[in-house]
Design an enzyme around this catalytic site. Structure first.
Site, short mmCIF file in Angstrom:
data_model
loop_
_atom_site.label_atom_id
_atom_site.label_comp_id
_atom_site.label_asym_id
_atom_site.label_seq_id
_atom_site.Cartn_x
_atom_site.Cartn_y
_atom_site.Cartn_z
N LEU A 290 0.86 -1.30 0.00
CA LEU A 290 -0.02 0.06 0.02
C LEU A 290 0.55 1.33 0.06
O LEU A 290 0.41 2.16 -0.52
CB LEU A 290 -0.74 0.09 1.25
CG LEU A 290 -2.28 -0.66 1.06
CD1 LEU A 290 -2.95 -0.62 2.50
CD2 LEU A 290 -3.12 -0.53 -0.18
N GLY B 73 5.92 2.55 3.52
CA GLY B 73 7.12 3.14 3.38
C GLY B 73 7.33 4.59 2.96
O GLY B 73 7.77 5.27 3.61
N ILE B 74 6.52 4.71 1.93
CA ILE B 74 6.37 5.87 1.33
C ILE B 74 5.93 6.99 2.35
O ILE B 74 6.19 8.29 2.53
CB ILE B 74 5.91 6.13 -0.06
CG1 ILE B 74 6.58 5.20 -0.97
CG2 ILE B 74 5.63 7.42 -0.54
CD1 ILE B 74 8.01 5.79 -1.42
N TYR C 121 12.43 -10.98 -7.96
CA TYR C 121 10.91 -11.14 -8.17
C TYR C 121 10.26 -11.22 -6.95
O TYR C 121 9.36 -11.04 -6.78
CB TYR C 121 10.93 -12.52 -9.09
CG TYR C 121 11.18 -12.32 -10.65
CD1 TYR C 121 10.64 -11.39 -11.44
CD2 TYR C 121 12.35 -12.86 -11.10
CE1 TYR C 121 10.82 -11.33 -12.75
CE2 TYR C 121 12.69 -12.64 -12.47
CZ TYR C 121 11.84 -11.90 -13.17
OH TYR C 121 12.13 -11.76 -14.52
N LYS D 190 -15.35 2.59 0.07
CA LYS D 190 -15.77 1.69 1.06
C LYS D 190 -14.76 1.64 2.16
O LYS D 190 -13.50 1.65 1.98
CB LYS D 190 -15.69 0.25 0.33
CG LYS D 190 -16.63 0.28 -1.15
CD LYS D 190 -17.97 0.63 -0.99
CE LYS D 190 -19.03 -0.53 0.07
NZ LYS D 190 -20.32 -0.05 0.32
N LYS E 279 -17.01 8.64 8.71
CA LYS E 279 -17.38 7.53 8.82
C LYS E 279 -16.24 6.53 9.53
O LYS E 279 -16.35 5.69 10.46
CB LYS E 279 -17.85 6.59 7.64
CG LYS E 279 -18.50 5.37 7.87
CD LYS E 279 -19.28 4.81 6.44
CE LYS E 279 -19.92 3.41 6.80
NZ LYS E 279 -20.57 2.90 5.51
N CYS F 253 28.20 -1.91 -11.82
CA CYS F 253 28.80 -3.15 -11.05
C CYS F 253 28.86 -4.43 -12.45
O CYS F 253 29.78 -4.43 -13.03
CB CYS F 253 27.60 -3.64 -10.20
SG CYS F 253 28.30 -4.95 -9.15
N GLU G 135 32.17 -16.21 -13.63
CA GLU G 135 30.88 -16.41 -13.09
C GLU G 135 29.89 -16.98 -14.21
O GLU G 135 29.15 -17.91 -13.84
CB GLU G 135 30.39 -15.17 -12.76
CG GLU G 135 28.97 -15.04 -12.39
CD GLU G 135 28.15 -14.10 -11.82
OE1 GLU G 135 27.24 -13.92 -11.18
OE2 GLU G 135 29.15 -12.74 -12.06
N ARG H 81 30.95 -10.31 -6.12
CA ARG H 81 31.93 -11.53 -5.82
C ARG H 81 33.27 -11.27 -6.79
O ARG H 81 33.99 -12.13 -6.72
CB ARG H 81 31.43 -12.77 -5.73
CG ARG H 81 30.27 -12.82 -4.72
CD ARG H 81 29.83 -14.20 -4.67
NE ARG H 81 28.45 -14.28 -3.92
CZ ARG H 81 28.78 -14.33 -2.54
NH1 ARG H 81 29.88 -14.47 -1.97
NH2 ARG H 81 27.51 -14.52 -1.65
N HIS I 218 28.15 0.67 -6.94
CA HIS I 218 26.53 1.09 -7.24
C HIS I 218 26.67 2.68 -6.59
O HIS I 218 26.06 2.92 -5.56
CB HIS I 218 25.84 0.28 -6.42
CG HIS I 218 25.79 -1.31 -6.61
ND1 HIS I 218 24.86 -1.72 -8.00
CD2 HIS I 218 26.31 -2.38 -6.48
CE1 HIS I 218 25.01 -2.67 -8.09
NE2 HIS I 218 25.93 -3.21 -7.16
N GLU J 202 24.25 4.49 -7.30
CA GLU J 202 22.59 4.71 -7.49
C GLU J 202 22.24 4.64 -5.85
O GLU J 202 21.35 5.38 -5.40
CB GLU J 202 21.78 3.86 -8.13
CG GLU J 202 21.98 2.21 -7.74
CD GLU J 202 22.90 1.38 -8.14
OE1 GLU J 202 22.93 0.11 -8.39
OE2 GLU J 202 24.09 2.29 -8.83
#
Length: 546
Positions: free
Chosen positions: A26, A29-30, A65, A196, A232, A389, A413, A470, A513, A515
């Site tokens: 929902l 967190g934000i 995922y 509702k 309500k 990365c 890898e 790694r 990273h 970001e």
């Protein structure tokens, strides 16, 4: 004083607990992060704790995922992506202690039991587990004015029961003016257009059944809550009407603080916590956030994000970092998803439409060849490129194969038997057995060479960025790789951290990273550099056409 459980109830100051009802996802967190932004604007030192009821010790081994991206903190903690929201909204650096999981709690309690710390007592959920939960919250909150505590999951989930019981105890231990319980619920729209309230009523009933009465209710809905709907909810859930707030869908999550401010949620919270008199007067509070996220943009650009996880949350921090760079440069950034597994079919068209290309981090061999094709396209067509990365490592592989002619060059890898292992396992990784928490993680310093693009971007001789990998550039191939126009402009000892191409308008890769340190008010240099290169390319094309 601490008991044998190690719990000290005297730590901490003001606490705002945020729970969720009806369904997950929902935006608890934000909502919490946005409230925290407003309280920080009012002059308070705000921190946050994210509770994740799953049995994992951390998020490091989770599939994107299942749980979206794994966010990495400065101390190397691998955590839920919501902690990234808290860092971005509050502009703070959090630690692994700010993420509490069932796995963490139970492992600590069991370890202490094995060590005999409980003096032979029967170890139980109450008080040993609940005390450990409360201890973690209080210790994370120590030294801050306000601590936001988001309880993950949905009220009624069996995984969260120990945490809600700890919360109930916590509220009993504190004076009323020190704790606020905020409950975020869904207010759906019926086919006839009616908002509702029944799901909210049942969710609050579930909370009450375990001894918790919310002080504030936040209704998530498509449109603003109607006046009679608020009334309500207030009537049936036993809260004042003014304590029912509407958090409806907005175009951008960075507008949620503005929405909650218009709703008066920050003023209500400060009044309830006895902080109103300590707050900066409203007329004198910073408007930087509002000014930044509501500014008019000068142009639109398209950035191709080439990945294998067809899921927005899997690359959340990358997308947000691009957005931050756009805010910094007054540009609307439209991120175009490019599935690296379908590159053979339509990559030319997809990439040709993009103004810039980003290849983010990742693991495993799936989709690798498609990413390599995208890197080749960026290099050969002078399209601004940023590799993060794995995107950095793949840029090395692509260059080795297609420029240096090292046929079959690869990462061990992906191919253990590659004839040219230009990317290889970090030496300290060879003898490891556990996967969780064993990568090269967290903030590490990179030394940057003068006269390079990286030095121009960072405007410094070094940078401190977060890592999660790694594998690294094989030192045995560095002389070959740098024999032409590829430059390793950033290093950490003998480890290659930043690469760039001399003869390319903007081709840069980072082993780290960037970001994860990007903020709406403090965009990441490699990302702003990417946008600058895109804008320069667009302007040059316009001049040619003219």
């Amino acid at each position: 004083m601490p008991t044998e459980t190690g719990y000290d109830p005297s730590l901490g100051n003001k606490f705002i607990f945020v729970t969720g009802g009806v369904m997950s996802g929902l935006g608890k967190g934000i909502t919490a992060a946005s409230l925290g932004r407003l309280l920080a604007n009012a002059g308070f030192d705000v921190t946050a704790v994210k509770i994740d009821p799953y049995l994992n010790v951390d998020a490091g081994t989770m599939n994107p995922y299942q749980h979206g991206e794994v966010y990495v903190l400065k101390d190397g903690g691998e955590v839920d992506l919501d902690l990234g929201n808290y860092e971005r909204f509050l502009d703070i650096d959090m630690t692994f202690d700010h993420n509490v999981t069932t796995g963490k709690v139970y492992r600590n309690v069991i370890d202490r039991e094995r060590a005999g710390d409980y003096l032979g007592k029967t170890v139980q959920i109450i008080p040993h587990v609940t005390d450990d939960i409360k201890r973690r919250i209080r210790e994370a909150a120590e030294g801050h004015d306000i601590c936001l505590v988001e309880v993950g999951g949905t009220v009624g989930d069996i995984e969260g029961m120990a945490f809600l019981e700890a919360l109930r105890q916590f509220t009993d231990e504190e004076p009323d003016e020190n704790v606020l319980l905020t409950h975020v619920t869904l207010v759906p729209l019926a086919p006839n257009g009616e908002q509702k309230t029944k799901p909210t009523q049942h969710s609050v009933k579930e909370l009450r059944s375990i001894g918790l009465q919310p002080d504030i209710l936040v209704g998530r809905s498509d449109d603003p809550l109607e006046k009679d709907v608020r009334e309500k909810i207030a009537l049936f859930c036993d809260v004042p009407t003014r304590a029912v707030f509407s958090n409806y869908d907005v175009e951008d999550v960075y507008h949620v603080p503005l929405l909650l401010e218009e709703e008066g949620m920050d003023e209500y919270v400060m009044d309830r916590l006895g902080l109103a008199e300590r707050a900066i007067p409203k007329a004198h509070r910073s408007t930087e956030w509002r000014d930044l996220v509501t500014q008019d943009t000068e142009t639109d650009i398209d950035i191709a994000l080439v990945g294998k996880y067809d899921l927005r949350d899997a690359y959340m921090s990358v997308r947000e970092a691009l957005k931050h760079a756009g805010l910094d440069r007054n540009v609307e950034v439209d991120v175009k998803w490019v599935d690296s597994e379908r590159m053979q079919e339509e990559h030319e068209r997809r990439l040709a439409e993009a103004d810039g290309i980003v290849v983010p981090g990742g693991f495993g061999s799936r989709g690798v060849e498609g990413k390599l094709e995208a890197i080749t396209y960026a290099r050969e067509h002078d399209v601004p490129y940023l590799g993060l990365c794995f995107g950095f490592q793949l840029a090395v592989i692509e260059y080795a194969r297609n420029v240096l002619g090292l046929e079959g060059a690869n990462s061990t890898e992906i191919d253990e038997n590659t004839p040219h292992p230009v990317i290889d396992l970090l030496p300290e990784q060879y003898d490891l057995e556990d996967l969780g928490g064993t990568m090269r993680l967290g903030a590490h310093e990179t030394q940057i060479d003068e006269g390079t693009l990286a030095h121009e971007l960072y405007e410094a001789d070094s940078c401190m960025e977060r890592h999660r990998h790694r594998y690294e550039v094989n030192p045995e191939y560095i002389d070959d790789l740098t024999s032409r126009d590829l430059v390793f402009s950033g290093r950490a000892g003998n480890r290659m951290e930043i690469l760039e191409l001399d003869e390319h308008p903007y081709f840069i890769g980072t082993q780290f990273h960037p970001e994860f340190r990007s903020r709406p008010t403090r965009a990441s240099p490699p990302f702003t550099g990417l946008l600058d290169a895109v804008l320069a390319r667009i302007e040059a094309e316009r001049e040619v056409e003219a």
